[in-house]
Design an enzyme around this catalytic site. Structure first.
Site, mmCIF file in Angstrom:
data_model
loop_
_atom_site.group_PDB
_atom_site.id
_atom_site.type_symbol
_atom_site.label_atom_id
_atom_site.label_comp_id
_atom_site.label_asym_id
_atom_site.label_seq_id
_atom_site.Cartn_x
_atom_site.Cartn_y
_atom_site.Cartn_z
ATOM 1 N N GLU A 193 40.275 -13.383 26.270
ATOM 2 C CA GLU A 193 40.131 -12.723 24.751
ATOM 3 C C GLU A 193 40.836 -12.244 24.075
ATOM 4 O OE1 GLU A 193 36.153 -10.328 25.730
ATOM 5 O OE2 GLU A 193 35.977 -11.887 23.385
ATOM 6 N N GLU A 226 31.468 -15.321 31.600
ATOM 7 C CA GLU A 226 30.755 -14.570 31.052
ATOM 8 C C GLU A 226 28.990 -15.474 31.528
ATOM 9 O OE1 GLU A 226 33.570 -14.710 29.722
ATOM 10 O OE2 GLU A 226 34.097 -13.117 29.131
HETATM 11 C C1 1HE Z 1 38.019 -6.686 39.800
HETATM 12 C C2 1HE Z 1 37.316 -7.194 38.009
HETATM 13 C C3 1HE Z 1 37.152 -7.002 37.109
HETATM 14 C C4 1HE Z 1 38.790 -8.353 39.664
HETATM 15 N N1 1HE Z 1 36.286 -6.008 36.381
HETATM 16 N N2 1HE Z 1 37.445 -5.214 38.942
HETATM 17 N N3 1HE Z 1 36.290 -11.025 34.948
HETATM 18 C C5 1HE Z 1 35.593 -11.609 36.057
HETATM 19 O O1 1HE Z 1 34.577 -12.663 36.203
HETATM 20 C C6 1HE Z 1 36.807 -12.387 36.798
HETATM 21 C C7 1HE Z 1 37.060 -11.739 38.122
HETATM 22 N N4 1HE Z 1 37.461 -11.550 38.723
HETATM 23 C C8 1HE Z 1 37.696 -12.336 39.915
HETATM 24 O O2 1HE Z 1 37.623 -12.960 39.848
HETATM 25 C C9 1HE Z 1 39.306 -12.756 40.332
HETATM 26 O O3 1HE Z 1 39.347 -11.227 40.887
HETATM 27 C C10 1HE Z 1 40.426 -13.402 40.252
HETATM 28 C C11 1HE Z 1 40.217 -14.719 40.290
HETATM 29 C C12 1HE Z 1 40.574 -12.615 38.906
HETATM 30 C C13 1HE Z 1 40.988 -12.892 41.040
HETATM 31 O O4 1HE Z 1 41.009 -12.511 42.800
HETATM 32 P P1 1HE Z 1 41.846 -11.866 43.711
HETATM 33 O O5 1HE Z 1 41.752 -12.625 45.041
HETATM 34 O O6 1HE Z 1 43.667 -12.221 43.086
HETATM 35 O O7 1HE Z 1 41.581 -10.534 43.696
HETATM 36 P P2 1HE Z 1 40.030 -10.048 43.636
HETATM 37 O O8 1HE Z 1 40.463 -9.491 45.772
HETATM 38 O O9 1HE Z 1 38.708 -10.649 43.742
HETATM 39 O O10 1HE Z 1 40.193 -8.801 43.329
HETATM 40 C C14 1HE Z 1 41.162 -7.239 43.601
HETATM 41 C C15 1HE Z 1 40.545 -5.776 43.639
HETATM 42 O O11 1HE Z 1 40.509 -5.944 42.029
HETATM 43 C C16 1HE Z 1 39.156 -5.959 43.902
HETATM 44 O O12 1HE Z 1 38.656 -4.598 44.140
HETATM 45 P P3 1HE Z 1 38.902 -3.919 45.392
HETATM 46 O O13 1HE Z 1 38.756 -2.192 44.893
HETATM 47 O O14 1HE Z 1 37.937 -4.246 45.787
HETATM 48 O O15 1HE Z 1 41.052 -4.129 45.955
HETATM 49 C C17 1HE Z 1 38.270 -6.545 42.724
HETATM 50 O O16 1HE Z 1 36.631 -5.737 42.719
HETATM 51 C C18 1HE Z 1 39.300 -6.528 41.748
HETATM 52 N N5 1HE Z 1 39.172 -7.393 40.444
HETATM 53 N N6 1HE Z 1 38.413 -8.068 38.766
HETATM 54 C C19 1HE Z 1 36.697 -5.070 38.307
HETATM 55 N N7 1HE Z 1 36.554 -7.934 35.995
HETATM 56 C C20 1HE Z 1 34.298 -7.695 26.067
HETATM 57 S S1 1HE Z 1 33.318 -8.799 26.819
HETATM 58 C C21 1HE Z 1 34.381 -9.316 28.006
HETATM 59 C C22 1HE Z 1 33.812 -10.028 29.326
HETATM 60 C C23 1HE Z 1 34.270 -10.798 30.395
HETATM 61 O O17 1HE Z 1 35.029 -10.060 30.678
HETATM 62 S S2 1HE Z 1 33.552 -11.279 31.739
HETATM 63 C C24 1HE Z 1 34.663 -11.734 32.961
HETATM 64 C C25 1HE Z 1 34.741 -10.833 33.973
#
Ligand code: 1HE
Length: 270
Positions: free
Chosen positions: A123, A143
């Site tokens: 977005e 989403e």
């Molecule tokens: C997060 C987020 C997040 C990572 N919110 N904390 N977005 C998603 O559904 C995507 C979710 N994220 C992922 O699929 C993956 O994290 C990634 C592919 C982006 C990156 O993977 P990777 O292996 O490099 O990193 P990781 O180990 O998954 O994440 C590292 C840290 O970032 C980890 O936290 P930690 O405290 O355990 O180290 C994750 O929890 C954190 N993290 N992504 C919160 N999105 C206005 S409406 C919009 C609606 C949306 O955007 S929905 C889509 C949300």
């Protein structure tokens, strides 16, 4: 050639989730929350909004990129749990205000994409005017899997880039596009080798910065609105915008320069 970037001094706010620097007329805004993959928390959205409504006067173009291994992981999902309906509406409106400040701000914005460009990250990218992806970039709208809907303007902006049917596919099936697929469907305008997106985006921004400000204004503000209008209204808006642009002193100077053989010709690229 990119000029040296310095901390942007015209922005009188403290950003801990952004790195903002300026080189010549180009401001570089880098999302700076790599440990959370640049997930868009409320403070990060607020800082982006503040940044874009307070760009230094001399700014003529902006580049947005993401620090770390991904451009942006979208909405910070940890903030979503237990949000009530009223605050959810205002949360979405806060994102709209921020991304509108990017799309309909003062200057063109080029996004340099790599790694995940997902959910709210897509977005954000779609509110920019030009998107340059390196080969590592990939696009998704998880989403659907998270049980939510887009809320940052994605339903209005993303179909205008790639169509409702493709967005439906991404949201319903969890399909992910790679960089080449993103280029083919219109999510990006350029794909470059890994690690090259920022340099390409900066080079494009420097070129865009040399356009007459009124031409850039017309492309940013009139073009998408005309595309939303009926043909008759669009043609009328176009005439008004064309007349405004043509009568600026800058347009007159540039037209005269061409006629006197002092301006570049339109030639094929390398
Ligand atoms: C997060 C987020 C997040 C990572 N919110 N904390 N977005 C998603 O559904 C995507 C979710 N994220 C992922 O699929 C993956 O994290 C990634 C592919 C982006 C990156 O993977 P990777 O292996 O490099 O990193 P990781 O180990 O998954 O994440 C590292 C840290 O970032 C980890 O936290 P930690 O405290 O355990 O180290 C994750 O929890 C954190 N993290 N992504 C919160 N999105 C206005 S409406 C919009 C609606 C949306 O955007 S929905 C889509 C949300």
């Amino acid at each position: 050639m990119t000029t040296a970037f310095q901390p942007a001094s015209g922005i009188h706010a403290t950003f801990d989730l952004l790195q903002v620097s300026m080189g010549g007329a180009v401001v570089h805004v880098r999302l700076n929350r790599p440990a959370k993959r640049n997930a868009l928390s409320d403070p990060l959205i607020q800082q982006l909004h503040t940044c874009f409504v307070n760009l230094p006067e001399a700014t003529r173009a902006v580049v947005i990129s993401g620090e770390g291994s991904h451009f942006c992981a979208g909405l910070d999902l940890s903030e979503l749990v237990e949000r009530d309906i009223g605050s959810a509406v205002w949360h979405s409106r806060m994102w709209h205000a921020c991304f509108d400040a990017i799309q309909f701000g003062r200057v063109p914005v080029v996004a340099a994409l790599h790694g995940a460009v997902v959910g709210g990250g897509l977005e954000l990218a779609s509110s920019c005017h030009i998107r340059v992806a390196d080969r590592s970039a990939y696009y998704g709208l998880p989403e659907g899997q998270r049980g939510i809907f887009v809320g940052g303007g994605g339903s209005a902006r993303i179909p205008r880039l790639m169509g409702v049917a493709r967005m439906t596919d991404l949201m319903m099936t969890g399909r992910v596009y790679d960089a080449d697929e993103g280029l083919a469907v219109g999510l990006s305008q350029y794909v470059v080798d890994d690690g090259q997106a920022l340099a390409k985006a900066l080079a494009l921004a420097e070129r865009i910065a040399t356009n007459a400000p009124m031409s850039n204004f017309a492309v940013m503000h009139a073009l998408p609105r005309i595309a939303d209008q009926s043909q008759s209204e669009g043609l009328f808006t176009e005439s008004l915008m064309a007349a405004v642009a043509e009568s600026t002193p800058e347009a007159q100077d540039r037209l005269r320069a061409f006629l006197e053989g002092r301006a570049g010709k339109v030639v094929k690229g390398p």
